[in-house]
Every structure is written in structure tokens, then in C-alpha cells.
Design an enzyme around this catalytic site. Structure first.
Site, short mmCIF file in Angstrom:
data_model
loop_
_atom_site.label_atom_id
_atom_site.label_comp_id
_atom_site.label_asym_id
_atom_site.label_seq_id
_atom_site.Cartn_x
_atom_site.Cartn_y
_atom_site.Cartn_z
N HIS A 34 6.08 6.48 -2.35
CA HIS A 34 7.42 7.00 -2.65
C HIS A 34 7.32 8.48 -3.02
CE1 HIS A 34 8.27 2.72 -4.37
NE2 HIS A 34 8.42 2.73 -3.06
N ARG A 44 11.81 -5.16 6.77
CA ARG A 44 12.40 -4.98 5.44
C ARG A 44 13.89 -5.28 5.41
NH1 ARG A 44 13.32 0.32 2.86
NH2 ARG A 44 13.43 0.11 0.60
N ALA A 47 2.99 1.85 3.00
CA ALA A 47 4.19 1.00 3.01
C ALA A 47 5.31 1.66 2.21
CB ALA A 47 3.88 -0.37 2.42
N CYS A 78 0.83 -1.20 0.00
CA CYS A 78 0.00 0.00 0.00
C CYS A 78 0.88 1.27 0.00
CB CYS A 78 -0.93 0.00 1.20
SG CYS A 78 -0.07 0.23 2.77
FE1 CFM Z 1 13.24 0.53 -5.30
FE2 CFM Z 1 12.65 -1.79 -5.58
FE3 CFM Z 1 11.21 -0.16 -4.01
FE4 CFM Z 1 13.70 -0.94 -3.31
FE5 CFM Z 1 12.76 -2.96 -1.73
FE6 CFM Z 1 11.69 -3.71 -4.02
FE7 CFM Z 1 10.30 -2.14 -2.46
MO1 CFM Z 1 10.75 -4.59 -1.77
S1 CFM Z 1 14.58 -1.20 -5.20
S2 CFM Z 1 12.74 0.97 -3.21
S3 CFM Z 1 14.59 -1.83 -1.53
S4 CFM Z 1 11.37 -0.23 -6.13
S5 CFM Z 1 12.83 -4.82 -2.64
S6 CFM Z 1 12.32 -3.78 -6.19
S7 CFM Z 1 9.62 -3.77 -3.55
S8 CFM Z 1 11.02 -2.71 -0.54
S9 CFM Z 1 9.35 -0.27 -2.82
#
Ligand code: CFM
Length: 546
Positions: free
Chosen positions: A199, A100, A69, A66
């Protein structure tokens, strides 16, 4: 070759695989999913187009997370000296607490709140009468106990539904304390179609409230920021080791093992290097617009990719001292990597992998599998956007839908006093003429072989079908997929948390990865497993429309 690898001959036709994946869906769902399942084949001179960053059809068991997260867990979670306070029911905070595997060394000051779980623990009465009072109390309590330099507040779904004004609370508390920066994130879980929205929300607030707060000069000759590296399983420690050895100063990492001051000083760097494009490209763009710091895409997953990225950084600074040092480090680190690679390749050459991870790792880890002689036959992202698949050139054509409109677009302009181009136009031109690329990311698709299958927002059902049809030697995704895949007899590697392994970045990380994957793909243990229902199915069913 010392050992001959027994080659499995699995024949599959990508069009048939795609048809099989869609066969059981109701026609409306099938039509929608068809646009998210792409066979990688040339269409004239164009890259085939994929549908991405769209809502998951209700009822489908998605791998996504989500918005909360993505904001709290991903971007802000790895900061060690900011108190990350979750305003919401306790479950939201609890399940974002150290799961994580983003590591920290607590630094010389020892200020580290990562091992705490801060939450307002909302109850029914807070939902009915409002949660602001409780939030004020919690901020005060955290301040009295720890005297942190910063407190970040994260909204969970109910906060948005009942309308608590977290931003005003933050502003008032910041004014009251005077020595603690307090700000809030409207990152309610439902704000976007996935964690990707989180993000963006995190990037905006970090840029508005923290970046540029510390104007003190930072020592160092070759100053960079590393954006989109989260120190999972210690990856960031390995990258830091290499930077130090090369004489490169990393002012800030967004956000593995980071501190408030690193963010506050980020505008003091001379180059932004972007690892995970999906999660942090907004910060890279804003740093360029406001302060004049250019950005380049790098990748420290894979030893060859690491060497390439280091050379790219050195080329930017264009200083012989740095170039020589980078070459010396590569020459010193590579023999061990090559010895390990040659050894594992006798057993891993020709094996196949599938990867379905977040928004950038499927692309980065393809490099490591390549180095081992392994082929990625199918890959995709949970929440990548079209630019992560097809390259940034598609950005101007992306549709802004209702979900993207939920996220604030902040307007950034060049800083009146602090904007400073890092090179003269002639220097930029010379670099570009020599083939140097700024602000460019080509995405996953051009790196995948023809005839491979690229799938966005893969779900549980399709994952199992894919494995059944294409029989990869290894499947990489997250914990939600791990056990169902292993039960199909195929080894499964978690590429989010790394299971309990890592680091896999840089030179030492590559060696770790080669050895671990070698053990996994050459172990038969999973294929010996048979669940009772595989021998004697007790239940069978069909859909009403069949
Ligand atoms: Fe970038 Fe990723 Fe992500 Fe990531 Fe991660 Fe991820 Fe993630 Mo899991 S590199 S920041 S450190 S998009 S592994 S492939 S899904 S937490 S939001």
C-alpha cells in the site's frame, strides 16, 4: 419479542482462551505470539499495547498476503483505464486477476482494462539473462494495442532478485511515447512483512507520478475525495449513489472504479474523506502537506455510520443547503433500514461474531453487527499497524525496523503555486472547538468491549482453536479460512470478497448485510455436518517435547 432467540450459554474466560491458544507453541514462538494476542482491558488510563506489523514466524500458516498483492491487487487493481502490467512469472499476475471482486462500470468512455491479465510471463532464461528486454517489448505491445493514457509496471520477487531496472525502463518508455504516463512500482512480494508495505509503495508512486497532473477546474460545489474505498461487491456504487443524492461531488476515489484522470485531479478537492485508514493514510497526509486539503476519517459501513459520516462532511462545508439535503437523504433512506433492522433483530439479538480481516474491516463491520444487536467477541487484523488498533496517537512512538526501512519515505513539501488552505485558521479553530476532529483515527481497540480478545496476524491453528473455545455464531475472514471454519460447524462469511454478495456499504448495503447475516446465523446447516474423522479419529500424534 416475536421469536425468542435461543441463547447459547458459552462461558469463557479471556485469560484462559489466550493461554490455550499459546499452549502448544514452542516457548519462543509463544512469547512472540503473546504480544500479538491482547485481552481488551483497561490498564490505568492507557489502552493496552499490541505488537503489530511484525514478521510472521516461519512455519506459521498466516492469513497475510504479500507486498505485491497490496500494491498491484489492492491499490492499483481497481483502476480501470490504467494498464497494470505485472513483470514476473505468470502465476503472480494470474492470481491477482479479478479475484478481489472490485467492480467497475467502465464509465462513459468504456475504457476498461480490468478484464485483461497483463504480464511479461518471465521464463528461466529471463531470470538468468535479465528481463528488461521482455519488459520493454510488453510495454510497447500494450501501447500499440490499446493506446492507454497510462501503463503501470509491477515488480514481483524475481525482478528484485535479478535487479532489472524497471524505473529506467518506465522513464524511457514514457519519453518515447509522449502521450502515455509510464511508471513502475518496486513492490516485490518480499519487500515488507505483509501487503501493507505494498500500500505504502503504491501510495508513494501514485502521488509522485499521477496526482496533480491535471490542473483543469472540476465542476461541483462540495468537492471531496474518497480515500480507501475499493468498490468490493459494488460498495462504491452505493456510496456514489448517496453522494449524488446529497449533492456532494466526488472528484476521485482511491481507488474503487477509478480512472487515471481522477488521481490526476485529486488535488482539486476541498476535503479528503478516509475510509480505510491502513491502506491510504499516506496519500491523505501528502495531499494535505502539498495542497492544503484537510482529511477526516469516515465510515460508510453501517447505516448509522453512513449517516454520521454524511453529517460530518456537511458540517465541514458548513453550508445550509448541503446540511438540509443530507438530512433529507438520511430521512428518506432510514425508514427502510430501520424496518429491516427491527425485523432481523428478533432473530440476531445477542448472537456473537468474530472478525479477522485485513487492516480496517474488522473495525468497520463491527458497526453493522452492532446495528443487528450482535456482539463482536474477538477481532483483529492481518496486517494492521499499532495505530489501526490503538489510534494515531501512537504513531510517534512506533519503532522503525529493518522491514519498514525497505520502503521509500518520500519527502513532500507545500506546492509553491498550488498549496491553498481550504479554510481560514479561524474557521478551522471554530470547527475544532465545536468538537470536530481532523486527521484523527482512534482505531479498533477503544470500540471493542472489555474482556474481548484482539489478535494480530491470526493464523490457521489459532482460528480453529478460537472457534472451538468461544463458539461464535459467525466467523468472518477470507477464503483461506472459509472451509476449515465451516467444517467446524460454524457459518463463515468472507469479508474480503463478500463471497458472491454485496454491496454492504451505505443504506441499501446495510439492509443487504442484515438479511444475509440473519440467514447465516440462523441456519443450522453447518452444525449438522460431521466429518468421518470426528466420529472415528484415525490418527493421533504428539509433539516431541510433550
Ligand atoms: Fe483496506 Fe482492508 Fe486493505 Fe480493503 Fe480488501 Fe481487506 Fe485488503 Mo482484503 S479495507 S484496502 S478492500 S485494509 S478486504 S480489511 S484485506 S483486499 S489490503
Amino acid at each position: 419479542m416475536a421469536t425468542m432467540t435461543k441463547k447459547k450459554l458459552v462461558q469463557w474466560d479471556p485469560a484462559e482462551v489466550k493461554a490455550e491458544l499459546l499452549a502448544k507453541y514452542p516457548s519462543k514462538v509463544a512469547r512472540k505470539r503473546a504480544k500479538q494476542i491482547m485481552i481488551n482491558e483497561a490498564q490505568g488510563n492507557e489502552t493496552p499495547e499490541i505488537s503489530a506489523n511484525v514478521r510472521t514466524t516461519p512455519g506459521i500458516i498466516t492469513m497475510r498476503g504479500c507486498t505485491y498483492a497490496g500494491c498491484k491487487g489492492v491499490i492499483m487493481g481497481p483502476t480501470r483505464d490504467i494498464v497494470n502490467l505485472v513483470h514476473g512469472p505468470i502465476g503472480c499476475a494470474f492470481y491477482a486477476w479479478l479475484t478481489r471482486r472490485n467492480q467497475t462500470d467502465a464509465g462513459p468512455d468504456g475504457e476498461n482494462y480490468m478484464n485483461y491479465c497483463f504480464s511479461t510471463d518471465m521464463q528461466d532464461s529471463d531470470i538468468i539473462f535479465g528481463g528488461e528486454k521482455k519488459l520493454i517489448q510488453a510495454i510497447q505491445e500494450a501501447y500499440d494495442l490499446f493506446h492507454p493514457r497510462s501503463i503501470a509496471i509491477f515488480a514481483t520477487c524475481p525482478v528484485g532478485l535479478i535487479g532489472d531496472d524497471i524505473h529506467t525502463v518506465a522513464k524511457n518508455m514514457k519519453a518515447k511515447f509522449g502521450d502515455c504516463n509510464v511508471y513502475a512500482f518496486s513492490c516485490e512480494g518480499y519487500k515488507g512483512v505483509s501487503q501493507s508495505a505494498g500500500h505504502h509503495i503504491a501510495n508513494n508512486q501514485v502521488f509522485k507520478h499521477i496526482v496533480g497532473e491535471n490542473d483543469a477546474e472540476k465542476p461541483g460545489k462540495y468537492k471531496i475525495n474518497l480515500l480507501g474505498e475499493y468498490n468490493i461487491g459494488g460498495d462504491g456504487f452505493e456510496i456514489d449513489r448517496i453522494f449524488k443524492k446529497c449533492g456532494i461531488t466526488c472528484i476521485s476515489t482511491f481507488s474503487g472504479n477509478s480512472t487515471y484522470d481522477q488521481f490526476a485531479s485529486a488535488h482539486k478537492a476541498d476535503l479528503n474523506t478516509v475510509m480505510c485508514h491502513r491502506s491510504i493514510n499516506y496519500v491523505a497526509d501528502m495531499l494535505e502537506t502539498k495542497y492544503g486539503i484537510p482529511w477526516i476519517k469516515v465510515n460508510f459501513i453501517g447505516a448509522d455510520a453512513t449517516a454520521k459520516s454524511l453529517r460530518k462532511i456537511a458540517e465541514y462545508f458548513g453550508d445550509k443547503e448541503l446540511t438540509d439535503q443530507v438530512e433529507a437523504v438520511i430521512a428518506e433512506e432510514m425508514p427502510e433500514v430501520l424496518a429491516a433492522r427491527t425485523d432481523v433483530r428478533t432473530r440476531t439479538e445477542g448472537k456473537t461474531a468474530m472478525m479477522f480481516v485485513g487492516g480496517s474491516r474488522a473495525h468497520h463491520y463491527k458497526e453493522l453487527f452492532n446495528e443487528m444487536g450482535m456482539k463482536t467477541i474477538s477481532a483483529g487484523y492481518e496486517f494492521g499497524h499499532r495505530d489501526d488498533y490503538e489510534g494515531r496517537q501512537v504513531i510517534p512512538t512506533l519503532e522503525v525496523d529493518a522491514d519498514s526501512r525497505n520502503i521509500e519515505e518520500i519527502h513532500v513539501e507545500a506546492d509553491e503555486t498550488r498549496y491553498k488552505p481550504r479554510k481560514t485558521p479561524a474557521e478551522f479553530k471554530a470547527l475544532e472547538e465545536a468538537g470536530y476532529t481532523f486527521k484523527q483515527y482512534d482505531g479498533l481497540v477503544p470500540d471493542m468491549d472489555k474482556g474481548t480478545i484482539i489478535i494480530d496476524d491470526l493464523n490457521q491453528y489459532e482460528a480453529e482453536k478460537l472457534v472451538e473455545l468461544m463458539k461464535p455464531d459467525i466467523f468472518c475472514a477470507g477464503v483461506k479460512e472459509k472451509y476449515s471454519i465451516q467444517k467446524l460447524g460454524v457459518p463463515m462469511k468472507q469479508l474480503h470478497s463478500y463471497d458472491s454478495g454485496g454491496p454492504y456499504a451505505g443504506f441499501k448495503g446495510a439492509v443487504n448485510f442484515y438479511q444475509e447475516i440473519d440467514r447465516l446465523v440462523n441456519s443450522r446447516v453447518w452444525s449438522y455436518m460431521q466429518a468421518p474423522w470426528q466420529k472415528n479419529p484415525e490418527l493421533s500424534a504428539s509433539y516431541v517435547w510433550e
